[in-house]
Design a protein around this motif. Sequence first.
Motif, PDB file in Angstrom:
ATOM      1  N   ILE A 202      64.882   3.130  99.918  1.00 42.15           N
ATOM      2  CA  ILE A 202      64.475   4.535  99.941  1.00 42.15           C
ATOM      3  C   ILE A 202      63.029   4.604  99.448  1.00 42.15           C
ATOM      4  O   ILE A 202      62.706   4.110  98.371  1.00 42.15           O
ATOM      5  CB  ILE A 202      65.384   5.386  99.042  1.00 42.15           C
ATOM      6  CG1 ILE A 202      66.844   5.268  99.492  1.00 42.15           C
ATOM      7  CG2 ILE A 202      64.941   6.850  99.059  1.00 42.15           C
ATOM      8  CD1 ILE A 202      67.841   5.846  98.495  1.00 42.15           C
ATOM      9  N   TRP A 203      62.168   5.199 100.254  1.00 47.07           N
ATOM     10  CA  TRP A 203      60.745   5.292  99.936  1.00 47.07           C
ATOM     11  C   TRP A 203      60.412   6.708  99.486  1.00 47.07           C
ATOM     12  O   TRP A 203      60.670   7.677 100.211  1.00 47.07           O
ATOM     13  CB  TRP A 203      59.900   4.942 101.151  1.00 47.07           C
ATOM     14  CG  TRP A 203      60.099   3.546 101.670  1.00 47.07           C
ATOM     15  CD1 TRP A 203      61.130   3.094 102.434  1.00 47.07           C
ATOM     16  CD2 TRP A 203      59.227   2.430 101.459  1.00 47.07           C
ATOM     17  NE1 TRP A 203      60.968   1.762 102.721  1.00 47.07           N
ATOM     18  CE2 TRP A 203      59.806   1.324 102.127  1.00 47.07           C
ATOM     19  CE3 TRP A 203      58.019   2.255 100.789  1.00 47.07           C
ATOM     20  CZ2 TRP A 203      59.213   0.064 102.145  1.00 47.07           C
ATOM     21  CZ3 TRP A 203      57.421   1.004 100.800  1.00 47.07           C
ATOM     22  CH2 TRP A 203      58.019  -0.078 101.464  1.00 47.07           C
ATOM     23  N   ASP A 204      59.833   6.831  98.294  1.00 46.37           N
ATOM     24  CA  ASP A 204      59.353   8.120  97.812  1.00 46.37           C
ATOM     25  C   ASP A 204      57.944   8.316  98.373  1.00 46.37           C
ATOM     26  O   ASP A 204      56.956   7.817  97.832  1.00 46.37           O
ATOM     27  CB  ASP A 204      59.339   8.145  96.283  1.00 46.37           C
ATOM     28  CG  ASP A 204      59.071   9.539  95.720  1.00 46.37           C
ATOM     29  OD1 ASP A 204      58.371  10.320  96.404  1.00 46.37           O
ATOM     30  OD2 ASP A 204      59.552   9.848  94.622  1.00 46.37           O
ATOM     31  N   MET A 205      57.862   9.049  99.476  1.00 51.60           N
ATOM     32  CA  MET A 205      56.606   9.165 100.205  1.00 51.60           C
ATOM     33  C   MET A 205      55.589  10.030  99.461  1.00 51.60           C
ATOM     34  O   MET A 205      54.382   9.914  99.684  1.00 51.60           O
ATOM     35  CB  MET A 205      56.860   9.725 101.600  1.00 51.60           C
ATOM     36  CG  MET A 205      57.888   8.921 102.411  1.00 51.60           C
ATOM     37  SD  MET A 205      57.431   7.193 102.641  1.00 51.60           S
ATOM     38  CE  MET A 205      56.349   7.313 104.081  1.00 51.60           C
ATOM     39  N   GLY A 206      56.053  10.892  98.551  1.00 52.63           N
ATOM     40  CA  GLY A 206      55.135  11.674  97.743  1.00 52.63           C
ATOM     41  C   GLY A 206      54.357  10.798  96.780  1.00 52.63           C
ATOM     42  O   GLY A 206      53.166  11.028  96.545  1.00 52.63           O
ATOM     43  N   VAL A 207      55.026   9.787  96.233  1.00 53.98           N
ATOM     44  CA  VAL A 207      54.344   8.827  95.364  1.00 53.98           C
ATOM     45  C   VAL A 207      53.233   8.135  96.136  1.00 53.98           C
ATOM     46  O   VAL A 207      52.114   7.959  95.645  1.00 53.98           O
ATOM     47  CB  VAL A 207      55.346   7.793  94.803  1.00 53.98           C
ATOM     48  CG1 VAL A 207      54.619   6.619  94.146  1.00 53.98           C
ATOM     49  CG2 VAL A 207      56.290   8.453  93.805  1.00 53.98           C
ATOM     50  N   LEU A 208      53.535   7.732  97.355  1.00 52.24           N
ATOM     51  CA  LEU A 208      52.559   7.033  98.186  1.00 52.24           C
ATOM     52  C   LEU A 208      51.407   7.961  98.570  1.00 52.24           C
ATOM     53  O   LEU A 208      50.234   7.583  98.489  1.00 52.24           O
ATOM     54  CB  LEU A 208      53.266   6.506  99.437  1.00 52.24           C
ATOM     55  CG  LEU A 208      52.516   5.525 100.322  1.00 52.24           C
ATOM     56  CD1 LEU A 208      51.997   4.349  99.512  1.00 52.24           C
ATOM     57  CD2 LEU A 208      53.441   5.031 101.434  1.00 52.24           C
ATOM     58  N   ALA A 209      51.744   9.182  98.973  1.00 51.07           N
ATOM     59  CA  ALA A 209      50.700  10.132  99.375  1.00 51.07           C
ATOM     60  C   ALA A 209      49.776  10.469  98.213  1.00 51.07           C
ATOM     61  O   ALA A 209      48.564  10.664  98.392  1.00 51.07           O
ATOM     62  CB  ALA A 209      51.337  11.402  99.925  1.00 51.07           C
ATOM     63  N   THR A 210      50.325  10.516  97.005  1.00 51.15           N
ATOM     64  CA  THR A 210      49.531  10.863  95.830  1.00 51.15           C
ATOM     65  C   THR A 210      48.442   9.833  95.554  1.00 51.15           C
ATOM     66  O   THR A 210      47.359  10.171  95.068  1.00 51.15           O
ATOM     67  CB  THR A 210      50.449  11.003  94.600  1.00 51.15           C
ATOM     68  OG1 THR A 210      51.382  12.068  94.837  1.00 51.15           O
ATOM     69  CG2 THR A 210      49.653  11.303  93.342  1.00 51.15           C
ATOM     70  N   GLN A 211      48.710   8.570  95.888  1.00 48.61           N
ATOM     71  CA  GLN A 211      47.721   7.525  95.639  1.00 48.61           C
ATOM     72  C   GLN A 211      46.561   7.598  96.621  1.00 48.61           C
ATOM     73  O   GLN A 211      45.458   7.146  96.317  1.00 48.61           O
ATOM     74  CB  GLN A 211      48.403   6.160  95.678  1.00 48.61           C
ATOM     75  CG  GLN A 211      49.447   6.062  94.564  1.00 48.61           C
ATOM     76  CD  GLN A 211      50.124   4.731  94.494  1.00 48.61           C
ATOM     77  OE1 GLN A 211      49.471   3.706  94.632  1.00 48.61           O
ATOM     78  NE2 GLN A 211      51.422   4.739  94.285  1.00 48.61           N
ATOM     79  N   GLU A 214      42.912   5.140 102.634  1.00 55.89           N
ATOM     80  CA  GLU A 214      43.305   4.580 103.919  1.00 55.89           C
ATOM     81  C   GLU A 214      44.440   3.575 103.783  1.00 55.89           C
ATOM     82  O   GLU A 214      45.289   3.457 104.664  1.00 55.89           O
ATOM     83  CB  GLU A 214      42.104   3.932 104.601  1.00 55.89           C
ATOM     84  CG  GLU A 214      42.384   3.437 106.021  1.00 55.89           C
ATOM     85  CD  GLU A 214      42.906   4.537 106.944  1.00 55.89           C
ATOM     86  OE1 GLU A 214      43.737   4.229 107.824  1.00 55.89           O
ATOM     87  OE2 GLU A 214      42.495   5.712 106.772  1.00 55.89           O
ATOM     88  N   GLN A 215      44.467   2.828 102.684  1.00 48.80           N
ATOM     89  CA  GLN A 215      45.532   1.844 102.516  1.00 48.80           C
ATOM     90  C   GLN A 215      46.874   2.512 102.289  1.00 48.80           C
ATOM     91  O   GLN A 215      47.902   2.053 102.795  1.00 48.80           O
ATOM     92  CB  GLN A 215      45.176   0.888 101.377  1.00 48.80           C
ATOM     93  CG  GLN A 215      43.994  -0.023 101.708  1.00 48.80           C
ATOM     94  CD  GLN A 215      43.555  -0.838 100.507  1.00 48.80           C
ATOM     95  OE1 GLN A 215      43.435  -0.312  99.411  1.00 48.80           O
ATOM     96  NE2 GLN A 215      43.314  -2.113 100.716  1.00 48.80           N
ATOM     97  N   ALA A 216      46.880   3.605 101.544  1.00 48.35           N
ATOM     98  CA  ALA A 216      48.110   4.363 101.351  1.00 48.35           C
ATOM     99  C   ALA A 216      48.571   4.958 102.677  1.00 48.35           C
ATOM    100  O   ALA A 216      49.775   4.965 102.995  1.00 48.35           O
ATOM    101  CB  ALA A 216      47.905   5.462 100.314  1.00 48.35           C
ATOM    102  N   ARG A 217      47.623   5.465 103.455  1.00 45.36           N
ATOM    103  CA  ARG A 217      47.964   6.011 104.775  1.00 45.36           C
ATOM    104  C   ARG A 217      48.545   4.922 105.668  1.00 45.36           C
ATOM    105  O   ARG A 217      49.512   5.153 106.405  1.00 45.36           O
ATOM    106  CB  ARG A 217      46.722   6.623 105.422  1.00 45.36           C
ATOM    107  CG  ARG A 217      46.943   7.115 106.853  1.00 45.36           C
ATOM    108  CD  ARG A 217      45.705   7.816 107.404  1.00 45.36           C
ATOM    109  NE  ARG A 217      45.868   8.121 108.815  1.00 45.36           N
ATOM    110  CZ  ARG A 217      45.472   7.332 109.808  1.00 45.36           C
ATOM    111  NH1 ARG A 217      44.862   6.176 109.529  1.00 45.36           N
ATOM    112  NH2 ARG A 217      45.665   7.685 111.066  1.00 45.36           N
ATOM    113  N   SER A 218      47.989   3.710 105.610  1.00 39.25           N
ATOM    114  CA  SER A 218      48.486   2.610 106.421  1.00 39.25           C
ATOM    115  C   SER A 218      49.932   2.270 106.056  1.00 39.25           C
ATOM    116  O   SER A 218      50.779   2.077 106.936  1.00 39.25           O
ATOM    117  CB  SER A 218      47.595   1.377 106.241  1.00 39.25           C
ATOM    118  OG  SER A 218      48.104   0.273 106.967  1.00 39.25           O
ATOM    119  N   LEU A 219      50.240   2.206 104.759  1.00 40.77           N
ATOM    120  CA  LEU A 219      51.608   1.911 104.339  1.00 40.77           C
ATOM    121  C   LEU A 219      52.541   3.057 104.697  1.00 40.77           C
ATOM    122  O   LEU A 219      53.687   2.833 105.108  1.00 40.77           O
ATOM    123  CB  LEU A 219      51.652   1.638 102.829  1.00 40.77           C
ATOM    124  CG  LEU A 219      53.021   1.281 102.248  1.00 40.77           C
ATOM    125  CD1 LEU A 219      53.660   0.115 102.998  1.00 40.77           C
ATOM    126  CD2 LEU A 219      52.897   0.946 100.758  1.00 40.77           C
TER     127      LEU A 219
END
Length: 406
Positions: A202-211, A214-219
């Motif tokens: 399960i991926w918490d996409m808000g955690v990823l978006a907060t960082q 471009e690398q966060a967008r790629s992941l």
Amino acid sequence: MANLSLKTLVMTVLACGLAACGTISRPEDGVVRMAAHDWTPAQDPRIRASDAASIEILARDLSGRLASEGPSPAMLALSGGGANGAFGAGVLVGWTQKGDRPSFAVVTGVSTGALAAPFAFLGPDWDEELEAAYAEGRTQGLLSWRSLTAFVAPGLFSPGTLDSLVDEFVTPELLRQIAIEHAKGRRLLIVTTNLDAEETVIWDMGVLATQGGEQARSLFRQVLLASASIPGVFPPVLIAGVDEQGRVVQEMHVDGGVNTPFLGIPESMLLASAPSRAPSNSALYVLVNGQVGRDHRIVRGALPSILARTYDSMSKASLRTSLAANLGYAERNGIHMYVAAIPDGVQASSLDFGPDSMKAMFERGRALAAAGNAWSRRDGLAAALAPTPTVVVAAPETAVVETPKP
């Protein structure tokens, strides 16, 4: 996971030898050396099913949000279903038109539901993007002989069209808006299946978006693409992770629907025996991009027909089991549960990505929701899950299935 059509299964059987030629090059132990372009987020957004502590934290977090006294303690779970995701997109747009669509505290997505989940999470202001993704022909050619890649990759078709679609809509602005909502306490969760570990992630996409960046967008893009990558149809997605020794490894991720048809109430909550009464306005909405009911018909004796029917039956059984478990939890804890699904008897192909077919499915969902007819409450759901008595009458040359009327 998308339900494979008869035509696709025929192609699969014929192409098995070809698919064996395609491979993804990766180290035997999965370990890779760090390179200049390698990147892992400061806070890992992954919640692994095998990590009991993290799952328990997630369960308490979701339980708290459903038990909140806020204006909308509601959760939306979007299922898999391939091209039938157009139905779910239509339901969301029609719901906006009806005027009573909630602002969800939690939105989850599996497979095609993962692609729609960011738009659903951000709300009606993103309905135009949602409709464009599913009902404006962007998926044309997704499954065609021109995109056949069995010779060079472990999947029948190239993910190029799907990858381009994800890249077009996962913009820096989309991530920025998700980060804003995440900071308010809302959660966007996407599911993939880690084939190496045979577990749900399960991926918490808000955690990823907060960082951000471009690398966060790629992941972010990789996770959405992996969740929608039907094994055997599209190649898996290799995502960088860190093992217990601190080494960077390649994890092989595929369709989240391999292990779960949708992410509703986490298993650790479903097994809780002590009920805790939720506020009267707490609700769980499960948007099924497919059909729930059993379809009675005689199966032809050919291998493709047997495979297609077996897969369809297995997928629906898993879906009904998950719905029943979530319904049981909702009833014990005073949570209103609603389910929207493609009406039984409607012709629906999860792998028909033709523009006309997807537009029609989108309009069906939109019309149902706009008229207030998309969602079934507890009694309707219980009836749909109940076994239907069936009598098979066999004649010397034909067999007819008769389903008694209620």
